[in-house]
Design an enzyme around this catalytic site. Structure first.
Site, mmCIF file in Angstrom:
data_model
loop_
_atom_site.group_PDB
_atom_site.id
_atom_site.type_symbol
_atom_site.label_atom_id
_atom_site.label_comp_id
_atom_site.label_asym_id
_atom_site.label_seq_id
_atom_site.Cartn_x
_atom_site.Cartn_y
_atom_site.Cartn_z
ATOM 1 N N ARG A 81 -1.299 14.067 5.433
ATOM 2 C CA ARG A 81 -2.573 14.304 4.714
ATOM 3 C C ARG A 81 -3.506 15.139 5.361
ATOM 4 O O ARG A 81 -3.294 15.479 6.395
ATOM 5 C CB ARG A 81 -3.202 12.918 4.342
ATOM 6 C CG ARG A 81 -3.451 12.034 5.591
ATOM 7 C CD ARG A 81 -4.599 11.318 5.923
ATOM 8 N NE ARG A 81 -5.876 12.267 5.883
ATOM 9 C CZ ARG A 81 -6.224 12.847 6.963
ATOM 10 N NH1 ARG A 81 -5.567 13.006 8.101
ATOM 11 N NH2 ARG A 81 -7.256 13.505 6.748
ATOM 12 N N GLY A 82 -4.397 15.598 4.432
ATOM 13 C CA GLY A 82 -5.195 16.954 4.979
ATOM 14 C C GLY A 82 -4.645 18.225 4.322
ATOM 15 O O GLY A 82 -3.244 18.419 4.288
ATOM 16 N N ALA A 83 -5.609 18.757 3.679
ATOM 17 C CA ALA A 83 -4.964 20.000 2.952
ATOM 18 C C ALA A 83 -4.077 20.917 3.610
ATOM 19 O O ALA A 83 -2.897 21.333 3.442
ATOM 20 C CB ALA A 83 -6.075 20.838 2.262
ATOM 21 N N ARG A 102 0.572 16.339 -5.028
ATOM 22 C CA ARG A 102 -1.000 16.006 -5.158
ATOM 23 C C ARG A 102 -1.791 17.265 -5.524
ATOM 24 O O ARG A 102 -1.471 18.387 -5.186
ATOM 25 C CB ARG A 102 -1.607 15.935 -3.458
ATOM 26 C CG ARG A 102 -0.825 14.435 -2.901
ATOM 27 C CD ARG A 102 -1.524 14.273 -1.627
ATOM 28 N NE ARG A 102 -3.021 13.562 -1.985
ATOM 29 C CZ ARG A 102 -3.999 13.281 -1.195
ATOM 30 N NH1 ARG A 102 -3.818 13.652 0.061
ATOM 31 N NH2 ARG A 102 -4.996 12.627 -1.676
ATOM 32 N N GLN A 128 -9.897 6.561 6.478
ATOM 33 C CA GLN A 128 -9.528 7.771 7.305
ATOM 34 C C GLN A 128 -10.171 7.973 8.424
ATOM 35 O O GLN A 128 -9.954 8.538 9.486
ATOM 36 C CB GLN A 128 -9.208 8.944 6.461
ATOM 37 C CG GLN A 128 -8.012 9.034 5.630
ATOM 38 C CD GLN A 128 -8.453 8.643 4.516
ATOM 39 O OE1 GLN A 128 -9.042 7.869 4.092
ATOM 40 N NE2 GLN A 128 -7.669 9.455 3.332
ATOM 41 N N ASP A 156 -10.646 20.464 0.545
ATOM 42 C CA ASP A 156 -9.286 20.457 0.019
ATOM 43 C C ASP A 156 -9.226 21.599 -0.719
ATOM 44 O O ASP A 156 -8.264 22.165 -1.345
ATOM 45 C CB ASP A 156 -8.949 19.121 -0.650
ATOM 46 C CG ASP A 156 -8.583 18.086 0.109
ATOM 47 O OD1 ASP A 156 -7.201 17.860 0.655
ATOM 48 O OD2 ASP A 156 -9.482 17.436 0.807
ATOM 49 N N ASN A 216 -13.732 17.671 -1.698
ATOM 50 C CA ASN A 216 -13.486 17.081 -0.392
ATOM 51 C C ASN A 216 -13.214 15.341 -0.634
ATOM 52 O O ASN A 216 -13.348 14.915 -1.666
ATOM 53 C CB ASN A 216 -14.398 17.352 0.593
ATOM 54 C CG ASN A 216 -13.958 17.049 2.317
ATOM 55 O OD1 ASN A 216 -12.606 17.184 2.386
ATOM 56 N ND2 ASN A 216 -14.640 16.068 2.930
#
Length: 346
Positions: free
Chosen positions: A44-46, A87, A194, A235, A245
């Site tokens: 995860r995380g852009a 996503r 998170q 993101d 975000n």
């Protein structure tokens, strides 16, 4: 801890749903495994999902049975679409896949094995460039943090959310490496925690002082004059500087504005989407209601209750003090200055 590992022609993804209780890697022998890992937030995380998807395309290329270029590229495009649909909000995902396919389109080679090699080289480049850009971002951003700064952050924008080092947390790391006494306040970041599970863990691993707070404590912490600035990741950033975000970021930005606290966004240029004029145009992912109604597999809410579970919110550009990128710190007016920086780096 590396979130993405390519080793011995194999892709391994750190399963971040298991952190901090255990460190487990997912062996990705099929591109569908990569797609599922992105969907379930194992990665995860852009920037991280962009790099993971690039390697996922390499894995998929190895699964394709094709003797000619045309068939190979057509089947690869289908895999890219499937990975890209996992996503919708994080622009880095589509950016990385588009870059991979454009690199292939520009290659004159006809041999399928050579095309696979080109794809792997491009995935490696995306991975390495992200680490480099994060370090450059950290160097620019740390100059904004005075010695002794107390920094509030939301969600996780660290090494786990990127190819390595981090965006928002990369700025904090860089300040720490300069010898600055930085103290981090980490929002827990509901519903998936998170901040509690990942940011707090990363900061402890790096030896950076960190205090965990619940999301609804941020305003009171600011009122007690315990926060000097806020730094978050992103993101997607639109042409006018609106920022998507993790859900809850907008509330933190409003609180920061009320308390006259700088609100910084740290993100690579690949997160800036000039095709969208404002945050109203950003597709916002909505996730499984069970993420809100259940915790650890146990129901926390009455059965049958309606749930609204957007994964992201949009912070209007008027609330953003500055955007920290690998090309420097960008200030308002964003419509003009983002276009200028992105145009200079095409």
């Amino acid at each position: 801890m590396e979130a993405i590992i390519w080793e011995h022609n194999r892709l391994r993804l750190l399963d971040q749903t298991k952190l901090p209780r255990s460190i487990e890697y997912i062996e990705c022998n099929h591109y569908q495994t990569v797609a599922e890992a992105i969907k379930k937030l194992a990665v995860r995380g852009a920037p991280a999902i962009g790099a993971a998807a690039a390697y996922g395309l390499v894995v998929g290329a190895g699964q394709i049975e094709a003797a000619d270029r045309q068939t190979f590229v057509a089947k690869l495009a289908d895999i890219a679409r499937e990975l890209g649909d996992t996503r919708p909000t994080a622009v880095n995902l589509r950016w990385a896949l588009d870059r991979m396919m454009m690199r292939l389109a520009a290659a004159p080679e006809q041999d399928v094995q050579e095309l696979r090699r080109i794809l792997l080289d491009e995935a490696h480049a995306i991975y390495q460039e992200d680490i480099q850009s994060n370090r450059q971002m950290g160097e620019f951003g740390q100059a904004l943090l005075p010695d002794g700064a107390r920094v509030l952050t939301h969600c996780n924008a660290g090494a786990l959310a990127t190819a390595g080092y981090g965006t928002a947390l990369g700025v904090i790391r860089a300040a720490h490496e300069k010898g600055k006494q930085i103290h981090v306040f980490a929002d827990e970041t509901r519903p998936l925690l998170q901040g509690a599970r990942l940011t707090a863990w990363e900061m402890l691993q790096a030896g950076i002082p960190v205090t965990l707070i619940t999301d609804n404590m941020a305003g009171y912490l600011m009122a007690k004059q315990q926060v000097d600035c806020v730094i978050v990741g992103a993101d997607r950033i639109t042409a006018n500087g609106d920022v998507a975000n993790k859900i809850g970021t907008y509330g933190v930005a409003v609180l920061a504005k009320h308390h006259n606290i700088p609100f910084y966004v740290a993100a690579p240029l690949s997160t800036i989407d000039l095709r969208l004029s404002s945050g109203d145009e950003i597709p916002i992912e909505e996730r499984d209601p069970r993420e809100v109604t259940h915790h650890g597999g146990q129901a926390m809410a009455p059965e049958g209750v309606q749930v609204w579970n957007p994964a992201f919110d949009v912070t209007p550009h008027q609330l953003v003090t500055a955007i920290i990128t690998e090309q420097g710190v960008i200030y308002p007016p964003y419509l003009e200055n983002l276009a200028k920086v992105c145009g200079n780096n095409k």
